[in-house]
Enzyme design. Sequence first.
Site, PDB file in Angstrom:
ATOM      1  N   PHE A  12       0.827  -1.218   0.000  1.00 13.60           N
ATOM      2  CA  PHE A  12       0.000   0.000   0.000  1.00 13.60           C
ATOM      3  C   PHE A  12       0.865   1.274   0.000  1.00 13.60           C
ATOM      4  O   PHE A  12       0.892   2.046  -0.983  1.00 13.60           O
ATOM      5  CB  PHE A  12      -0.923  -0.080   1.224  1.00 13.60           C
ATOM      6  N   ILE A  13       1.598   1.485   1.060  1.00 15.02           N
ATOM      7  CA  ILE A  13       2.329   2.750   1.196  1.00 15.02           C
ATOM      8  C   ILE A  13       3.520   2.779   0.237  1.00 15.02           C
ATOM      9  O   ILE A  13       3.785   3.786  -0.435  1.00 15.02           O
ATOM     10  CB  ILE A  13       2.762   2.958   2.658  1.00 15.02           C
ATOM     11  N   ASP A  25      10.410  -6.308  -3.085  1.00 15.34           N
ATOM     12  CA  ASP A  25       9.231  -6.837  -2.381  1.00 15.34           C
ATOM     13  C   ASP A  25       9.125  -8.324  -2.697  1.00 15.34           C
ATOM     14  O   ASP A  25       9.445  -8.752  -3.815  1.00 15.34           O
ATOM     15  CB  ASP A  25       7.974  -6.113  -2.883  1.00 15.34           C
ATOM     16  N   SER A  28       2.788  -6.666   8.066  1.00 12.42           N
ATOM     17  CA  SER A  28       2.025  -5.474   8.463  1.00 12.42           C
ATOM     18  C   SER A  28       0.738  -5.834   9.193  1.00 12.42           C
ATOM     19  O   SER A  28       0.032  -4.951   9.666  1.00 12.42           O
ATOM     20  CB  SER A  28       1.698  -4.634   7.228  1.00 12.42           C
ATOM     21  N   TYR A  57       3.658  -7.618  16.769  1.00 12.15           N
ATOM     22  CA  TYR A  57       3.886  -6.616  15.730  1.00 12.15           C
ATOM     23  C   TYR A  57       4.332  -5.285  16.353  1.00 12.15           C
ATOM     24  O   TYR A  57       5.348  -4.696  15.957  1.00 12.15           O
ATOM     25  CB  TYR A  57       2.596  -6.429  14.921  1.00 12.15           C
ATOM     26  N   LYS A 109       8.112  -3.264  16.075  1.00 10.18           N
ATOM     27  CA  LYS A 109       8.333  -1.880  15.633  1.00 10.18           C
ATOM     28  C   LYS A 109       9.034  -1.065  16.744  1.00 10.18           C
ATOM     29  O   LYS A 109       9.878  -0.210  16.470  1.00 10.18           O
ATOM     30  CB  LYS A 109       7.000  -1.232  15.250  1.00 10.18           C
ATOM     31  N   VAL A 162      -3.636   4.496   8.495  1.00 10.50           N
ATOM     32  CA  VAL A 162      -3.512   5.064   7.153  1.00 10.50           C
ATOM     33  C   VAL A 162      -4.613   4.483   6.253  1.00 10.50           C
ATOM     34  O   VAL A 162      -4.907   3.287   6.323  1.00 10.50           O
ATOM     35  CB  VAL A 162      -2.130   4.745   6.540  1.00 10.50           C
ATOM     36  N   LYS A 173      -4.704  -5.457   0.708  1.00 10.65           N
ATOM     37  CA  LYS A 173      -4.445  -5.858   2.095  1.00 10.65           C
ATOM     38  C   LYS A 173      -5.635  -6.638   2.661  1.00 10.65           C
ATOM     39  O   LYS A 173      -5.640  -7.044   3.818  1.00 10.65           O
ATOM     40  CB  LYS A 173      -4.165  -4.632   2.968  1.00 10.65           C
TER      41      LYS A 173
HETATM   42  N1  NAD Z   1      -1.124   1.082   6.719  1.00 12.52           N
HETATM   43  C1  NAD Z   1      -1.091   1.451   7.999  1.00 12.52           C
HETATM   44  O1  NAD Z   1      -2.102   1.924   8.544  1.00 12.52           O
HETATM   45  C2  NAD Z   1       0.184   1.314   8.796  1.00 12.52           C
HETATM   46  C3  NAD Z   1       0.184   1.736  10.130  1.00 12.52           C
HETATM   47  C4  NAD Z   1       1.347   1.607  10.875  1.00 12.52           C
HETATM   48  C5  NAD Z   1       2.496   1.106  10.300  1.00 12.52           C
HETATM   49  N2  NAD Z   1       2.483   0.678   9.011  1.00 12.52           N
HETATM   50  C6  NAD Z   1       3.714   0.134   8.457  1.00 12.52           C
HETATM   51  O2  NAD Z   1       3.961   0.730   7.197  1.00 12.52           O
HETATM   52  C7  NAD Z   1       4.616  -0.197   6.329  1.00 12.52           C
HETATM   53  C8  NAD Z   1       3.827  -0.353   5.054  1.00 12.52           C
HETATM   54  O3  NAD Z   1       2.522  -0.799   5.402  1.00 12.52           O
HETATM   55  P1  NAD Z   1       1.392  -1.056   4.322  1.00 12.52           P
HETATM   56  O4  NAD Z   1       0.115  -0.620   4.932  1.00 12.52           O
HETATM   57  O5  NAD Z   1       1.811  -0.517   3.032  1.00 12.52           O
HETATM   58  O6  NAD Z   1       1.382  -2.651   4.320  1.00 12.52           O
HETATM   59  P2  NAD Z   1       1.527  -3.677   3.127  1.00 12.52           P
HETATM   60  O7  NAD Z   1       1.347  -5.029   3.733  1.00 12.52           O
HETATM   61  O8  NAD Z   1       0.623  -3.291   2.004  1.00 12.52           O
HETATM   62  O9  NAD Z   1       3.032  -3.471   2.663  1.00 12.52           O
HETATM   63  C9  NAD Z   1       4.097  -4.229   3.159  1.00 12.52           C
HETATM   64  C10 NAD Z   1       4.837  -4.802   1.967  1.00 12.52           C
HETATM   65  O10 NAD Z   1       5.938  -5.547   2.460  1.00 12.52           O
HETATM   66  C11 NAD Z   1       6.049  -6.731   1.697  1.00 12.52           C
HETATM   67  N3  NAD Z   1       6.686  -7.750   2.497  1.00 12.52           N
HETATM   68  C12 NAD Z   1       6.183  -8.397   3.586  1.00 12.52           C
HETATM   69  N4  NAD Z   1       7.069  -9.289   4.032  1.00 12.52           N
HETATM   70  C13 NAD Z   1       8.158  -9.202   3.207  1.00 12.52           C
HETATM   71  C14 NAD Z   1       9.382  -9.891   3.159  1.00 12.52           C
HETATM   72  N5  NAD Z   1       9.677 -10.849   4.039  1.00 12.52           N
HETATM   73  N6  NAD Z   1      10.267  -9.558   2.185  1.00 12.52           N
HETATM   74  C15 NAD Z   1       9.976  -8.598   1.272  1.00 12.52           C
HETATM   75  N7  NAD Z   1       8.817  -7.922   1.271  1.00 12.52           N
HETATM   76  C16 NAD Z   1       7.919  -8.230   2.242  1.00 12.52           C
HETATM   77  C17 NAD Z   1       4.626  -7.109   1.333  1.00 12.52           C
HETATM   78  O11 NAD Z   1       4.553  -7.956   0.194  1.00 12.52           O
HETATM   79  C18 NAD Z   1       3.985  -5.763   1.117  1.00 12.52           C
HETATM   80  O12 NAD Z   1       4.064  -5.392  -0.228  1.00 12.52           O
HETATM   81  C19 NAD Z   1       4.745  -1.502   7.106  1.00 12.52           C
HETATM   82  O13 NAD Z   1       6.029  -1.552   7.669  1.00 12.52           O
HETATM   83  C20 NAD Z   1       3.685  -1.357   8.187  1.00 12.52           C
HETATM   84  O14 NAD Z   1       4.015  -2.118   9.327  1.00 12.52           O
HETATM   85  C21 NAD Z   1       1.346   0.773   8.240  1.00 12.52           C
END
Ligand code: NAD
Length: 334
Positions: free
Chosen positions: A21-22, A43, A101, A160, A164, A191, A199
Amino acid sequence: MLYSDTDFNNKTILITGGAGFIGSNLAFYFQTNYPDSRVVVFDCFRSEALFNNGNLQSFGHYKNLIGFTGTIICGNINNKNDLSLLREYKFDYIFHQAAISDTRIYDQEIIMKTNVNSFYDLLTLAKKDDAVMVYASSAATYGSLASPQTVGKENPENPYGYSKYIMDQIAYRYSKENPDMTIAGLRLFNVYGPREYYKAKTSSMVIQLGHQILDGKAPRLYEGSDQIVRDFIYIDDVLQANIKACNPKLNGAYNIGTGIPRSFQDIADILQKELGTVLGTEYFPNPYDGYQMHTQADISISQTNLDFKPKISLEEGIKTYIPEIKSLHGKDIS
Ligand SMILES: NC(=O)c1ccc[n+]([C@@H]2O[C@H](COP(=O)([O-])OP(=O)(O)OC[C@H]3O[C@@H](n4cnc5c(N)ncnc54)[C@H](O)[C@@H]3O)[C@@H](O)[C@H]2O)c1
């Protein structure tokens, strides 16, 4: 929209988790605004592998990257051979988003290995390349502490959140040992916005409730949802934070939210207004003990040290997001 004076053209930028996502929003941000930047997405993408609770092990999806013209490397941050593919680049910036995540995964070993061990490797890479490191931390570091959540008072309550919290400590120590490096962690609150659809059950309530409403059903909320509040932040404000975090006044972990708590009921009501429906709300009992009732980021230090200024209200964010919510309605998620 440019968020700082930094020119990312001709810079080499690594985005781990760039199919998520992000990360994918960041990839397109650079492609659109800095066409001469060299963006590398790393990724593992989505496999069919599941955790014990039936949730997918990773949510990266090729559909998030359709139209992206940079470099894509499919690799796992747990695998040193895969990570070694990054050694042939010299990165100027690393945006580390890859992680498990899903906050409801309780396998501590896999969470710690994925989220924590890999961070040492990526910090080593940042040091070798003299790259700026901006990484995703989380509001989950606070557990259910009372609002406003403030950096320096943490109490993670799941693996989790703990992972972090440990990343923030590693970053803090690494900054002390390497005072010339730039390392900033972003404790993201809730977010929402485009490219979160894949997701699945872990996407925001904005898109999940939006799709319930588009199904013609009353949005389903826990009883008392007008009293359950979160600091919801639109993706564009998170992009702003990532860009500004490249030039922090001080290294550290920074809260990234709007500072304004809003209820789940607000989300349902705004969605119904935007979608032109009057379906009411269906309430059901909250099954969770110790459920977090209130989050609100204390963003004062982020404002001072990052010049972070969230701009998008929940009303504006949802309004902007509605076309994507509509276009994804009923679309295959696999
Ligand atoms: N979206 C939110 O509300 C939120 C809130 C707090 C923190 N975060 C953090 O922000 C970051 C991005 O979150 P997001 O919402 O985009 O989540 P997301 O799950 O969409 O993105 C995480 C990405 O990491 C990749 N990934 C997971 N394990 C992996 C591995 N072992 N090797 C390589 N790639 C791997 C996944 O395929 C995915 O594309 C994460 O670190 C998450 O913990 C997100």
